[in-house]
Design an enzyme around this catalytic site. Structure first.
Site, PDB file in Angstrom:
ATOM      1  N   TYR A 181       2.924   9.859  -0.621  1.00 21.38           N
ATOM      2  CA  TYR A 181       4.038   9.332   0.175  1.00 21.38           C
ATOM      3  C   TYR A 181       5.382   9.586  -0.519  1.00 21.38           C
ATOM      4  O   TYR A 181       6.437   9.471   0.121  1.00 21.38           O
ATOM      5  CB  TYR A 181       3.898   7.816   0.432  1.00 21.38           C
ATOM      6  N   HIS A 214      -7.608   9.512  -2.223  1.00 27.44           N
ATOM      7  CA  HIS A 214      -6.946   9.544  -0.907  1.00 27.44           C
ATOM      8  C   HIS A 214      -7.773  10.282   0.148  1.00 27.44           C
ATOM      9  O   HIS A 214      -7.801   9.891   1.312  1.00 27.44           O
ATOM     10  CB  HIS A 214      -5.562  10.189  -1.057  1.00 27.44           C
ATOM     11  N   LYS A 244      -2.783   5.766  -4.274  1.00 24.49           N
ATOM     12  CA  LYS A 244      -3.909   6.675  -4.006  1.00 24.49           C
ATOM     13  C   LYS A 244      -3.678   8.004  -4.716  1.00 24.49           C
ATOM     14  O   LYS A 244      -2.533   8.493  -4.740  1.00 24.49           O
ATOM     15  CB  LYS A 244      -4.034   6.948  -2.489  1.00 24.49           C
ATOM     16  N   ASP A 267       0.843  -1.205   0.000  1.00 24.17           N
ATOM     17  CA  ASP A 267       0.000   0.000   0.000  1.00 24.17           C
ATOM     18  C   ASP A 267       0.875   1.250   0.000  1.00 24.17           C
ATOM     19  O   ASP A 267       1.559   1.543   0.983  1.00 24.17           O
ATOM     20  CB  ASP A 267      -0.897   0.004   1.241  1.00 24.17           C
TER      21      ASP A 267
HETATM   22  N1  LIG Z   1      -5.271   6.501   3.631  1.00 30.14           N
HETATM   23  C1  LIG Z   1      -4.712   7.244   4.559  1.00 30.14           C
HETATM   24  O1  LIG Z   1      -5.049   8.436   4.737  1.00 30.14           O
HETATM   25  C2  LIG Z   1      -3.627   6.639   5.401  1.00 30.14           C
HETATM   26  C3  LIG Z   1      -3.172   7.309   6.548  1.00 30.14           C
HETATM   27  C4  LIG Z   1      -2.171   6.681   7.313  1.00 30.14           C
HETATM   28  C5  LIG Z   1      -1.677   5.444   6.940  1.00 30.14           C
HETATM   29  N2  LIG Z   1      -2.123   4.826   5.800  1.00 30.14           N
HETATM   30  C6  LIG Z   1      -1.629   3.482   5.369  1.00 30.14           C
HETATM   31  O2  LIG Z   1      -1.700   2.588   6.481  1.00 30.14           O
HETATM   32  C7  LIG Z   1      -0.397   2.047   6.724  1.00 30.14           C
HETATM   33  C8  LIG Z   1      -0.211   1.734   8.204  1.00 30.14           C
HETATM   34  O3  LIG Z   1      -0.436   2.885   9.007  1.00 30.14           O
HETATM   35  P1  LIG Z   1       0.731   3.752   9.655  1.00 30.14           P
HETATM   36  O4  LIG Z   1       1.984   3.546   8.887  1.00 30.14           O
HETATM   37  O5  LIG Z   1       0.221   5.128   9.748  1.00 30.14           O
HETATM   38  O6  LIG Z   1       0.907   3.217  11.130  1.00 30.14           O
HETATM   39  P2  LIG Z   1       0.771   1.824  11.919  1.00 30.14           P
HETATM   40  O7  LIG Z   1       0.954   0.671  10.982  1.00 30.14           O
HETATM   41  O8  LIG Z   1      -0.446   1.893  12.748  1.00 30.14           O
HETATM   42  O9  LIG Z   1       1.995   1.910  12.936  1.00 30.14           O
HETATM   43  C9  LIG Z   1       3.317   1.967  12.506  1.00 30.14           C
HETATM   44  C10 LIG Z   1       4.181   2.120  13.750  1.00 30.14           C
HETATM   45  O10 LIG Z   1       4.159   0.917  14.523  1.00 30.14           O
HETATM   46  C11 LIG Z   1       5.492   0.446  14.703  1.00 30.14           C
HETATM   47  N3  LIG Z   1       5.448  -1.020  14.632  1.00 30.14           N
HETATM   48  C12 LIG Z   1       5.066  -1.762  13.566  1.00 30.14           C
HETATM   49  N4  LIG Z   1       5.050  -3.070  13.865  1.00 30.14           N
HETATM   50  C13 LIG Z   1       5.437  -3.170  15.153  1.00 30.14           C
HETATM   51  C14 LIG Z   1       5.599  -4.255  16.023  1.00 30.14           C
HETATM   52  N5  LIG Z   1       5.354  -5.510  15.626  1.00 30.14           N
HETATM   53  N6  LIG Z   1       6.017  -4.010  17.296  1.00 30.14           N
HETATM   54  C15 LIG Z   1       6.255  -2.734  17.710  1.00 30.14           C
HETATM   55  N7  LIG Z   1       6.106  -1.649  16.918  1.00 30.14           N
HETATM   56  C16 LIG Z   1       5.704  -1.878  15.658  1.00 30.14           C
HETATM   57  C17 LIG Z   1       6.295   1.058  13.591  1.00 30.14           C
HETATM   58  O11 LIG Z   1       7.640   1.236  13.985  1.00 30.14           O
HETATM   59  P3  LIG Z   1       8.884   0.787  13.058  1.00 30.14           P
HETATM   60  O12 LIG Z   1       8.597   1.239  11.648  1.00 30.14           O
HETATM   61  O13 LIG Z   1      10.034   1.517  13.686  1.00 30.14           O
HETATM   62  O14 LIG Z   1       8.973  -0.694  13.176  1.00 30.14           O
HETATM   63  C18 LIG Z   1       5.614   2.408  13.418  1.00 30.14           C
HETATM   64  O15 LIG Z   1       6.093   3.350  14.369  1.00 30.14           O
HETATM   65  C19 LIG Z   1       0.527   3.159   6.204  1.00 30.14           C
HETATM   66  O16 LIG Z   1       1.870   2.747   6.044  1.00 30.14           O
HETATM   67  C20 LIG Z   1      -0.161   3.520   4.922  1.00 30.14           C
HETATM   68  O17 LIG Z   1       0.089   2.569   3.905  1.00 30.14           O
HETATM   69  C21 LIG Z   1      -3.104   5.422   5.039  1.00 30.14           C
END
Ligand SMILES: NC(=O)c1ccc[n+]([C@@H]2O[C@H](COP(=O)([O-])OP(=O)(O)OC[C@H]3O[C@@H](n4cnc5c(N)ncnc54)[C@H](OP(=O)(O)O)[C@@H]3O)[C@@H](O)[C@H]2O)c1
Length: 281
Positions: free
Chosen positions: A49, A107, A74, A44
């Protein structure tokens, strides 16, 4: 891996790898390479990004059969409107080095997203996109688009995690045949998610981690998840959620963690709307 069938018959993995906030270049390439090596097939990304080219480079280097991958990007607000969105789809495909996308999302529900949607409908009908959907569309915007569009969205990606479970929004997605997809499945570690005592107790009971329990809860609720990590061991950990099941007590306890509100911002808040207007300019 578990899969879900979208309203147009396309099959989507229930778990993928998100690359938000990973810089373009070696870090994104390494993250995607690690994810593909440990078994992820859904990636994704987004125009906003800035790392589509690195995602594409990692995909190309993987040698994995294109048909086995599920690539999402997106359309950003700055590319809203039919002509600009159409051009941006071609640009995204070029950066990703692909001749079709598995899923393209609007998006944000701001700007001329109806124009964007028409461009996406045309690209879908032309075979450039296997599925189209939206992101951050709360029920009011989703019902509007479903009602007045020709091709109905197949997916809606919204903030969804144990602290913001989105029951009402998911009820309306189900009503209109739109697959729920979580962004921020760990709430980006806000509110102490990884050390939450309720998640820890469930994790200990099953010999899993809080991260795995948080993902499993969403998957069992029928929500696609796309956790992000830059650490290979965590990337592997986050995929290893298909060998256990929560029981009714677990689900009830985690259900009670719901705070019913965003850990980031709500799209209906005036300050949030003004922030997004800034991105459009
Ligand atoms: N459509 C939208 O508006 C929108 C908005 C936000 C996100 N997204 C999508 O959703 C995806 C996921 O959301 P997100 O990146 O915002 O945040 P998330 O997946 O909720 O959290 C990521 C955080 O969790 C940590 N982490 C991951 N796995 C872990 C584990 N097993 N143990 C401990 N810590 C862990 C990561 O640290 P490290 O990287 O240091 O491991 C990072 O700080 C995004 O990458 C993106 O593709 C979309």
């Amino acid at each position: 891996m578990e899969y879900v069938t979208l309203n147009n018959g396309v099959t989507m993995p229930m778990l993928g790898y998100g690359v938000y906030q990973i810089p373009d270049g070696p870090q994104t390439e390494r993250g995607v390479r690690d994810a593909l090596e440990v078994g992820y097939r859904l990636i994704d990304t987004a125009q906003a990004y800035g790392n589509e080219a690195s995602v594409g480079a990692a995909i190309a280097a993987s040698g994995i059969d294109r048909a086995d991958l599920f690539v999402t990007t997106k359309v950003w607000i700055a590319n809203a409107g039919e002509a600009k969105a159409a051009q941006s789809i071609d640009e995204s495909l070029a950066k990703l080095g692909l001749d079709y996308l598995d899923l393209l999302l609007v998006h944000q529900p701001f700007g001329d997203y109806y124009g964007t949607w028409r461009a996406m409908e045309h690209a879908y009908q032309a075979g450039q996109l296997r599925a189209i959907g939206v992101s951050n569309f709360y029920p009011d915007r989703l019902i509007d688009l479903v009602t007045f569009s020709e091709v109905k969205p197949m997916v809606n990606q919204v903030e969804t995690h144990v602290f913001f479970q989105q029951a009402k929004a998911r009820e309306y997605m189900a009503k209109y045949g739109v697959q729920a997809e979580s962004w921020g499945p760990f709430a980006e570690s806000r509110n102490g998610l990884f050390t939450n005592p309720v998640l820890q107790a469930v994790a200990d009971k099953h010999g899993k981690t809080t991260a795995q329990v948080a993902l499993r809860f969403l998957i069992e609720g029928g929500v696609v998840v796309i956790p992000k990590s830059t650490h290979r061991e965590r990337i592997a950990e986050n995929l290893d959620v298909f060998d256990f099941a929560l029981d009714a007590d677990d689900t009830a306890a985690i259900g009670r963690l719901d705070l019913g509100k965003s850990q980031f911002f709500h799209h209906a808040d005036p300050e949030t709307a003004e922030m997004f207007m800034g991105f459009a300019r």
